[in-house]
Design a protein around this motif. Structure first.
Motif, PDB file in Angstrom:
ATOM      1  N   MET A   1      19.186  -1.593   5.552  1.00  0.00           N
ATOM      2  CA  MET A   1      19.883  -1.263   6.791  1.00  0.00           C
ATOM      3  C   MET A   1      19.363  -2.137   7.927  1.00  0.00           C
ATOM      4  SD  MET A   1      22.186   0.781   8.168  1.00  0.00           S
ATOM      5  CE  MET A   1      22.353   2.201   7.100  1.00  0.00           C
ATOM      6  N   ILE A   2      20.265  -2.832   8.627  1.00  0.00           N
ATOM      7  CA  ILE A   2      19.901  -3.589   9.832  1.00  0.00           C
ATOM      8  C   ILE A   2      19.835  -2.595  10.981  1.00  0.00           C
ATOM      9  CG2 ILE A   2      20.645  -5.366  11.434  1.00  0.00           C
ATOM     10  CD1 ILE A   2      21.955  -6.826   9.143  1.00  0.00           C
ATOM     11  N   ASN A   3      18.700  -2.535  11.654  1.00  0.00           N
ATOM     12  CA  ASN A   3      18.442  -1.448  12.596  1.00  0.00           C
ATOM     13  C   ASN A   3      18.404  -1.953  14.040  1.00  0.00           C
ATOM     14  OD1 ASN A   3      17.689   0.881  13.871  1.00  0.00           O
ATOM     15  ND2 ASN A   3      15.721   1.084  12.832  1.00  0.00           N
ATOM     16  N   PHE A   4      19.413  -1.505  14.843  1.00  0.00           N
ATOM     17  CA  PHE A   4      19.431  -1.769  16.277  1.00  0.00           C
ATOM     18  C   PHE A   4      19.230  -0.485  17.068  1.00  0.00           C
ATOM     19  CE2 PHE A   4      22.238  -5.090  14.470  1.00  0.00           C
ATOM     20  CZ  PHE A   4      21.558  -6.211  14.909  1.00  0.00           C
ATOM     21  N   TYR A   5      18.812   0.582  16.391  1.00  0.00           N
ATOM     22  CA  TYR A   5      18.588   1.843  17.103  1.00  0.00           C
ATOM     23  C   TYR A   5      17.473   1.626  18.130  1.00  0.00           C
ATOM     24  CZ  TYR A   5      18.560   6.861  17.816  1.00  0.00           C
ATOM     25  OH  TYR A   5      18.676   8.115  18.369  1.00  0.00           O
ATOM     26  N   GLY A   7      14.861   2.844  19.163  1.00  0.00           N
ATOM     27  CA  GLY A   7      13.567   3.457  18.959  1.00  0.00           C
ATOM     28  C   GLY A   7      13.642   4.858  18.362  1.00  0.00           C
ATOM     29  N   PRO A   8      12.946   5.093  17.225  1.00  0.00           N
ATOM     30  CA  PRO A   8      12.264   4.059  16.447  1.00  0.00           C
ATOM     31  C   PRO A   8      13.244   3.000  15.943  1.00  0.00           C
ATOM     32  CG  PRO A   8      11.590   6.245  15.736  1.00  0.00           C
ATOM     33  CD  PRO A   8      12.773   6.419  16.632  1.00  0.00           C
ATOM     34  N   SER A   9      12.827   1.773  16.020  1.00  0.00           N
ATOM     35  CA  SER A   9      13.683   0.658  15.630  1.00  0.00           C
ATOM     36  C   SER A   9      13.007  -0.126  14.516  1.00  0.00           C
ATOM     37  CB  SER A   9      13.973  -0.222  16.844  1.00  0.00           C
ATOM     38  OG  SER A   9      14.977  -1.159  16.569  1.00  0.00           O
ATOM     39  N   LYS A  10      13.480  -1.339  14.310  1.00  0.00           N
ATOM     40  CA  LYS A  10      12.946  -2.168  13.236  1.00  0.00           C
ATOM     41  C   LYS A  10      11.450  -2.411  13.433  1.00  0.00           C
ATOM     42  CE  LYS A  10      13.339  -6.594  10.885  1.00  0.00           C
ATOM     43  NZ  LYS A  10      13.203  -5.939   9.564  1.00  0.00           N
ATOM     44  N   ILE A  11      10.700  -2.273  12.345  1.00  0.00           N
ATOM     45  CA  ILE A  11       9.276  -2.602  12.406  1.00  0.00           C
ATOM     46  C   ILE A  11       9.082  -4.036  11.926  1.00  0.00           C
ATOM     47  CG2 ILE A  11       8.576  -0.204  12.080  1.00  0.00           C
ATOM     48  CD1 ILE A  11       7.861  -0.922   9.192  1.00  0.00           C
ATOM     49  N   LEU A 292      29.951   0.747  11.268  1.00  0.00           N
ATOM     50  CA  LEU A 292      28.787  -0.129  11.144  1.00  0.00           C
ATOM     51  C   LEU A 292      27.814   0.388  10.083  1.00  0.00           C
ATOM     52  CD1 LEU A 292      28.136  -0.960  14.918  1.00  0.00           C
ATOM     53  CD2 LEU A 292      29.052  -2.499  13.169  1.00  0.00           C
ATOM     54  N   GLU A 293      27.602   1.690  10.040  1.00  0.00           N
ATOM     55  CA  GLU A 293      26.693   2.241   9.033  1.00  0.00           C
ATOM     56  C   GLU A 293      27.205   1.974   7.626  1.00  0.00           C
ATOM     57  OE1 GLU A 293      24.616   5.943   9.231  1.00  0.00           O
ATOM     58  OE2 GLU A 293      25.071   6.154  11.364  1.00  0.00           O
ATOM     59  N   LYS A 294      28.511   2.071   7.429  1.00  0.00           N
ATOM     60  CA  LYS A 294      29.094   1.761   6.116  1.00  0.00           C
ATOM     61  C   LYS A 294      28.835   0.315   5.724  1.00  0.00           C
ATOM     62  CE  LYS A 294      33.226   2.942   5.096  1.00  0.00           C
ATOM     63  NZ  LYS A 294      34.705   3.135   5.201  1.00  0.00           N
ATOM     64  N   ASN A 295      28.630  -0.550   6.736  1.00  0.00           N
ATOM     65  CA  ASN A 295      28.365  -1.961   6.484  1.00  0.00           C
ATOM     66  C   ASN A 295      26.892  -2.332   6.681  1.00  0.00           C
ATOM     67  OD1 ASN A 295      31.091  -3.615   6.123  1.00  0.00           O
ATOM     68  ND2 ASN A 295      31.487  -1.923   7.562  1.00  0.00           N
ATOM     69  N   GLY A 296      26.043  -1.315   6.651  1.00  0.00           N
ATOM     70  CA  GLY A 296      24.601  -1.566   6.648  1.00  0.00           C
ATOM     71  C   GLY A 296      23.979  -1.846   7.995  1.00  0.00           C
ATOM     72  N   VAL A 297      24.605  -1.388   9.083  1.00  0.00           N
ATOM     73  CA  VAL A 297      24.083  -1.636  10.424  1.00  0.00           C
ATOM     74  C   VAL A 297      23.970  -0.319  11.180  1.00  0.00           C
ATOM     75  CG1 VAL A 297      24.535  -2.718  12.670  1.00  0.00           C
ATOM     76  CG2 VAL A 297      24.969  -3.987  10.563  1.00  0.00           C
ATOM     77  N   LEU A 298      22.819  -0.096  11.787  1.00  0.00           N
ATOM     78  CA  LEU A 298      22.572   1.125  12.556  1.00  0.00           C
ATOM     79  C   LEU A 298      22.460   0.780  14.039  1.00  0.00           C
ATOM     80  CD1 LEU A 298      21.881   4.189  12.453  1.00  0.00           C
ATOM     81  CD2 LEU A 298      19.467   3.510  12.318  1.00  0.00           C
ATOM     82  N   ILE A 299      23.273   1.428  14.880  1.00  0.00           N
ATOM     83  CA  ILE A 299      23.168   1.279  16.333  1.00  0.00           C
ATOM     84  C   ILE A 299      22.838   2.634  16.938  1.00  0.00           C
ATOM     85  CG2 ILE A 299      24.752  -0.681  16.456  1.00  0.00           C
ATOM     86  CD1 ILE A 299      26.904   1.336  17.484  1.00  0.00           C
ATOM     87  N   GLY A 300      22.543   2.639  18.225  1.00  0.00           N
ATOM     88  CA  GLY A 300      22.300   3.885  18.926  1.00  0.00           C
ATOM     89  C   GLY A 300      23.590   4.417  19.535  1.00  0.00           C
ATOM     90  N   ARG A 312      24.466   2.030  22.180  1.00  0.00           N
ATOM     91  CA  ARG A 312      23.255   1.327  22.625  1.00  0.00           C
ATOM     92  C   ARG A 312      22.743   0.379  21.533  1.00  0.00           C
ATOM     93  NH1 ARG A 312      19.165   5.749  23.719  1.00  0.00           N
ATOM     94  NH2 ARG A 312      20.178   6.650  21.894  1.00  0.00           N
ATOM     95  N   ILE A 313      22.247  -0.775  21.959  1.00  0.00           N
ATOM     96  CA  ILE A 313      21.712  -1.781  21.048  1.00  0.00           C
ATOM     97  C   ILE A 313      20.308  -2.156  21.507  1.00  0.00           C
ATOM     98  CG2 ILE A 313      21.956  -4.129  20.159  1.00  0.00           C
ATOM     99  CD1 ILE A 313      24.968  -3.860  20.625  1.00  0.00           C
ATOM    100  N   ALA A 314      19.351  -2.058  20.600  1.00  0.00           N
ATOM    101  CA  ALA A 314      17.988  -2.495  20.912  1.00  0.00           C
ATOM    102  C   ALA A 314      17.902  -4.010  20.831  1.00  0.00           C
ATOM    103  CB  ALA A 314      17.003  -1.866  19.931  1.00  0.00           C
ATOM    104  N   ASN A 315      17.202  -4.588  21.785  1.00  0.00           N
ATOM    105  CA  ASN A 315      16.880  -6.023  21.763  1.00  0.00           C
ATOM    106  C   ASN A 315      15.362  -6.134  21.794  1.00  0.00           C
ATOM    107  OD1 ASN A 315      17.035  -8.844  21.947  1.00  0.00           O
ATOM    108  ND2 ASN A 315      17.143  -8.798  24.178  1.00  0.00           N
TER     109      ASN A 315
END
Length: 337
Positions: A1-5, A7-11, A292-300, A312-315
């Motif tokens: 999963m590509i994570n743009f949440y 926080g908690p976000s990508k480590i 997006l989740e169905k395509n492997g991407v997580l946003i807020g 929301r998108i984490a940068n």
């Protein structure tokens, strides 16, 4: 999963390796008041001061969360503070603190407006509001009261001048690219002096008790030694804070420009937009998030009063550029379907 949440976000990808190191070194089984435990706490504080360019006479404490740090400030430091806020987290901070300090004041302002700060007394403000993507570029300085700043979603991603503020509050699960479970509380000598003047020492996390322990590289509780080790190792490999700031600023501008074709930023004034948490208007955030989740991407999803009409998108520094290219591609597909 590509994570743009946001926080908690990508480590950072190195974190599993660092966790294995901690296990193999036996650090996770050490007493925190042992020589090894104290060395770890002291060396992590030194790395944090080096990376963020924190003045040598500032105190650094590891706590469980930024929310705990809010409470510590209300217990041990603040005197009739004014909370200046425009979003959900600033409001929560104010409400939590009022339970301890009923004489607290509040000044709310709109997300697209510059805030007005009181001319005297203690001031508390969320500099980077995670709920709406606001960043406050100017904070009061040179005042009699304390300046207390929550930078949970921007410390480590923006090159703050640390000497300008008396108290900094942050967490590690956003711009530091680590798992959640540890907060940072950073105090100036002025803030520590206030704690001594107030003399509050009735809680395990009172500032005076924290200072008594951390000055010896100890803690008044059993700390998150794994979190401390991971923070130390991540800090050792990071670029300078000004380089990170510049990189995120450029990427944020590119994202705002690219996504504007599909979605407008919630914050219309570019001088007030966050570069670490980007918030966009959207009439169908749930449908977008599901696609997006169905395509492997997580946003807020939207938060607070913007829950139903924004996303929301984490940068954050740990997220690679390639992930944003995939996000733009999927957004383009979603808009056209």
């Amino acid at each position: 999963m590509i994570n743009f949440y946001p926080g908690p976000s990508k480590i950072y990808s190195e974190v599993p390796q660092y966790a294995q190191e901690a296990f193999e070194l036996g650090i996770l089984e050490r007493n925190h008041r042992s020589e090894q435990g104290m060395e770890l706490i002291g060396s992590c504080i030194l790395e944090l001061k080096r990376h963020l360019e924190i003045p040598s006479d500032y105190s650094v404490y590891f706590v469980s969360s930024a929310t705990e740090a809010w409470e510590i400030c209300a217990q041990s430091l603040l005197v009739e503070p004014t909370f200046v806020y425009n979003g959900a987290f600033g409001k929560k901070w104010m409400e939590y603190s009022k339970g301890i300090l009923p004489d607290s004041h509040s000044l709310s302002f709109e997300p697209n407006e510059f805030p007005m700060f009181p001319t005297h007394g203690d001031v508390c403000v969320v500099a980077n509001e995670t709920s709406n993507g606001t960043h406050i570029p100017c904070i009061p300085q040179e005042r009699e009261g304390l300046i207390v700043i929550d930078v949970v979603s921007s410390l480590g991603g923006r090159a703050y001048e640390m000497s300008n503020v008396d108290v900094w509050i942050a967490s590690v699960q956003k711009c530091f690219g680590l798992p959640s479970g540890m907060g940072l509380l950073i105090l100036s000598p002025k803030a520590l002096k206030r704690a001594k003047e107030r003399g509050e020492n009735q809680h395990y996390n009172s500032v005076l008790f924290l200072e008594e322990n951390f000055s010896k590289h100890q803690t008044p509780y059993t700390p998150n030694l794994l979190g401390i080790y991971l923070l130390k190792r991540v800090l050792e490999g990071l670029e300078g804070k000004k380089i990170i700031h510049s990189r995120l600023e450029q990427r944020a501008q590119q994202l705002y420009n690219e996504l504007r074709e599909y979605y407008a930023p919630l914050i219309e004034n570019p001088d007030l937009r966050s570069t670490t948490v980007l918030v966009f208007k959207c009439d169908h955030p749930r449908e977008l998030s599901h696609f997006l989740e169905k395509n492997g991407v997580l946003i807020g999803k939207g938060y607070g009063e913007w829950k139903e009409n924004t996303f929301r998108i984490a940068n954050f520094p740990a997220i690679p550029d390639l992930h944003y290219k995939e996000l733009s591609r999927l957004l383009s597909i979603f808009v056209k379907t």
